[in-house]
Write a protein that holds these residues in place. Structure first.
Motif, PDB file in Angstrom:
ATOM      1  N   TYR A  65       0.868  -1.177   0.000  1.00 43.21           N
ATOM      2  CA  TYR A  65       0.000   0.000   0.000  1.00 43.21           C
ATOM      3  C   TYR A  65       0.905   1.227   0.000  1.00 43.21           C
ATOM      4  O   TYR A  65       1.893   1.277   0.744  1.00 43.21           O
ATOM      5  N   SER A  66       0.603   2.180  -0.834  1.00 44.53           N
ATOM      6  CA  SER A  66       1.402   3.404  -0.866  1.00 44.53           C
ATOM      7  C   SER A  66       0.501   4.603  -0.602  1.00 44.53           C
ATOM      8  O   SER A  66      -0.686   4.583  -0.934  1.00 44.53           O
ATOM      9  N   GLN A  67       1.084   5.614  -0.007  1.00 50.59           N
ATOM     10  CA  GLN A  67       0.319   6.793   0.378  1.00 50.59           C
ATOM     11  C   GLN A  67       1.228   8.014   0.328  1.00 50.59           C
ATOM     12  O   GLN A  67       2.396   7.938   0.698  1.00 50.59           O
ATOM     13  N   ILE A  68       0.690   9.131  -0.134  1.00 45.19           N
ATOM     14  CA  ILE A  68       1.480  10.361  -0.193  1.00 45.19           C
ATOM     15  C   ILE A  68       1.637  10.927   1.216  1.00 45.19           C
ATOM     16  O   ILE A  68       0.665  11.141   1.927  1.00 45.19           O
ATOM     17  N   ARG A  69       2.879  11.138   1.606  1.00 42.04           N
ATOM     18  CA  ARG A  69       3.203  11.734   2.897  1.00 42.04           C
ATOM     19  C   ARG A  69       4.092  12.944   2.657  1.00 42.04           C
ATOM     20  O   ARG A  69       4.668  13.110   1.580  1.00 42.04           O
ATOM     21  N   LEU A  70       4.235  13.775   3.672  1.00 39.14           N
ATOM     22  CA  LEU A  70       5.087  14.951   3.569  1.00 39.14           C
ATOM     23  C   LEU A  70       6.334  14.757   4.419  1.00 39.14           C
ATOM     24  O   LEU A  70       6.253  14.354   5.581  1.00 39.14           O
ATOM     25  N   GLY A  71       7.491  15.045   3.813  1.00 41.16           N
ATOM     26  CA  GLY A  71       8.754  14.884   4.508  1.00 41.16           C
ATOM     27  C   GLY A  71       9.380  16.210   4.864  1.00 41.16           C
ATOM     28  O   GLY A  71       8.678  17.192   5.139  1.00 41.16           O
ATOM     29  N   LYS A  74       8.194  19.888   3.898  1.00 39.90           N
ATOM     30  CA  LYS A  74       6.884  19.599   3.286  1.00 39.90           C
ATOM     31  C   LYS A  74       7.004  18.970   1.890  1.00 39.90           C
ATOM     32  O   LYS A  74       6.060  19.016   1.109  1.00 39.90           O
ATOM     33  N   LYS A  75       8.139  18.375   1.602  1.00 36.74           N
ATOM     34  CA  LYS A  75       8.319  17.709   0.309  1.00 36.74           C
ATOM     35  C   LYS A  75       7.540  16.397   0.308  1.00 36.74           C
ATOM     36  O   LYS A  75       7.697  15.566   1.199  1.00 36.74           O
ATOM     37  N   SER A  76       6.706  16.207  -0.702  1.00 33.41           N
ATOM     38  CA  SER A  76       5.856  15.020  -0.753  1.00 33.41           C
ATOM     39  C   SER A  76       6.600  13.817  -1.333  1.00 33.41           C
ATOM     40  O   SER A  76       7.494  13.969  -2.165  1.00 33.41           O
ATOM     41  N   PHE A  77       6.244  12.633  -0.866  1.00 34.32           N
ATOM     42  CA  PHE A  77       6.808  11.400  -1.393  1.00 34.32           C
ATOM     43  C   PHE A  77       5.807  10.274  -1.164  1.00 34.32           C
ATOM     44  O   PHE A  77       4.862  10.413  -0.375  1.00 34.32           O
ATOM     45  N   LYS A  78       6.002   9.178  -1.863  1.00 31.02           N
ATOM     46  CA  LYS A  78       5.107   8.026  -1.744  1.00 31.02           C
ATOM     47  C   LYS A  78       5.694   7.049  -0.735  1.00 31.02           C
ATOM     48  O   LYS A  78       6.752   6.469  -0.955  1.00 31.02           O
ATOM     49  N   MET A  79       5.011   6.881   0.397  1.00 28.17           N
ATOM     50  CA  MET A  79       5.488   5.994   1.454  1.00 28.17           C
ATOM     51  C   MET A  79       4.877   4.601   1.290  1.00 28.17           C
ATOM     52  O   MET A  79       3.698   4.464   1.002  1.00 28.17           O
ATOM     53  N   PHE A  80       5.706   3.572   1.479  1.00 26.31           N
ATOM     54  CA  PHE A  80       5.265   2.195   1.275  1.00 26.31           C
ATOM     55  C   PHE A  80       5.022   1.462   2.594  1.00 26.31           C
ATOM     56  O   PHE A  80       5.734   1.660   3.578  1.00 26.31           O
ATOM     57  N   LYS A  81       4.002   0.612   2.598  1.00 25.70           N
ATOM     58  CA  LYS A  81       3.695  -0.232   3.746  1.00 25.70           C
ATOM     59  C   LYS A  81       3.115  -1.541   3.216  1.00 25.70           C
ATOM     60  O   LYS A  81       2.688  -1.620   2.063  1.00 25.70           O
ATOM     61  N   PHE A  82       3.080  -2.568   4.055  1.00 30.10           N
ATOM     62  CA  PHE A  82       2.307  -3.745   3.714  1.00 30.10           C
ATOM     63  C   PHE A  82       0.839  -3.360   3.888  1.00 30.10           C
ATOM     64  O   PHE A  82       0.477  -2.672   4.846  1.00 30.10           O
ATOM     65  N   ARG A  83      -0.012  -3.804   2.986  1.00 32.35           N
ATOM     66  CA  ARG A  83      -1.434  -3.463   3.087  1.00 32.35           C
ATOM     67  C   ARG A  83      -2.049  -4.184   4.290  1.00 32.35           C
ATOM     68  O   ARG A  83      -2.018  -5.408   4.364  1.00 32.35           O
TER      69      ARG A  83
END
Length: 222
Positions: A65-71, A74-83
């Motif tokens: 599962y991927s989700q847009i997060r802010l680093g 405030k730079k956005s990136f796609k964070m990965f997790k197991f669904r």
């Protein structure tokens, strides 16, 4: 380095000092790269087992599962997790917002109906977070740092809360090893700012050792 305002009793990060810590930041990045690469290799059998478990429970759903997060900044990136939730979990969020169990710019619900049976297990032991090692390898995250927030959460941040975004977010941090979901939003911010102000190689190692312990003795993650 930090100080406390006598009126608000809130910590403030010394950005000028943090920006001068070139050796620490370089050492941290080298360590993050090597450790995340080794972690992905060593944990690959566990990744396979979890992937099979997720597919057995829901053959048609994706493993990750991927989700847009802010680093940082405030730079956005796609964070990965197991669904760990049903496939269309995000579409059901609005229905559950009123049942949020944490005050502030964050959503947490202990008995979230969207979480799958496998999801309950991998969340309890924080296994669902392991794919974030890819984000660390890519330089989007660090092994230790503040939790990466969602854009909708940051939209509610005060200037004080925004200090969390002055460094790279982490896979684990003081919030995660200090009770996690039993800790409220304001407390989480305080813990993150404390980490940012006091961070060092030895402090990072301390947090990582505490994190390893959570895999064996869960501390309230859900």
């Amino acid at each position: 380095m930090e100080y406390f305002d006598d009126k608000s009793d809130k910590a403030t990060v010394n950005l000028e000092y943090q920006n001068r810590r070139y050796i620490y930041r370089m050492s941290k990045r080298i360590f993050d790269f090597v450790a995340s690469l080794l972690g992905l290799i060593i944990l690959s059998p566990l990744f396979l087992i979890v992937a099979v478990m997720i597919k057995i429970e829901d053959p048609k759903g994706p493993v990750f599962y991927s989700q847009i997060r802010l680093g940082k900044n405030k730079k956005s990136f796609k964070m990965f997790k197991f669904r760990s939730m049903i496939v269309d979990a995000d579409s059901h969020l609005k229905e559950l917002l009123k049942q949020n169990e944490i005050e502030g710019a964050m959503f947490k619900m202990k008995n979230d109906p969207r979480v799958t049976r496998v999801g309950q297990f991998i969340r309890k032991y924080s296994i669902d977070e392991l794919p974030q090692l890819v984000n660390v390898l890519l330089g989007q995250m660090s092994l230790v740092g503040p939790r990466p927030p969602l854009p909708r959460e940051v939209a509610k941040y005060t200037d004080h809360d925004m200090q969390r975004l002055t460094v790279k977010p982490g896979c684990t941090g003081l919030w995660q090893v200090s009770g996690r979901n039993d800790v409220g939003f304001d407390e989480m911010v305080s813990l993150d700012l404390k980490y940012i102000s006091k961070r060092s190689i030895s402090f990072d190692l301390y947090v990582m050792i505490k994190t390893v312990g959570i895999f064996f003795v869960p501390n309230g993650a859900y």
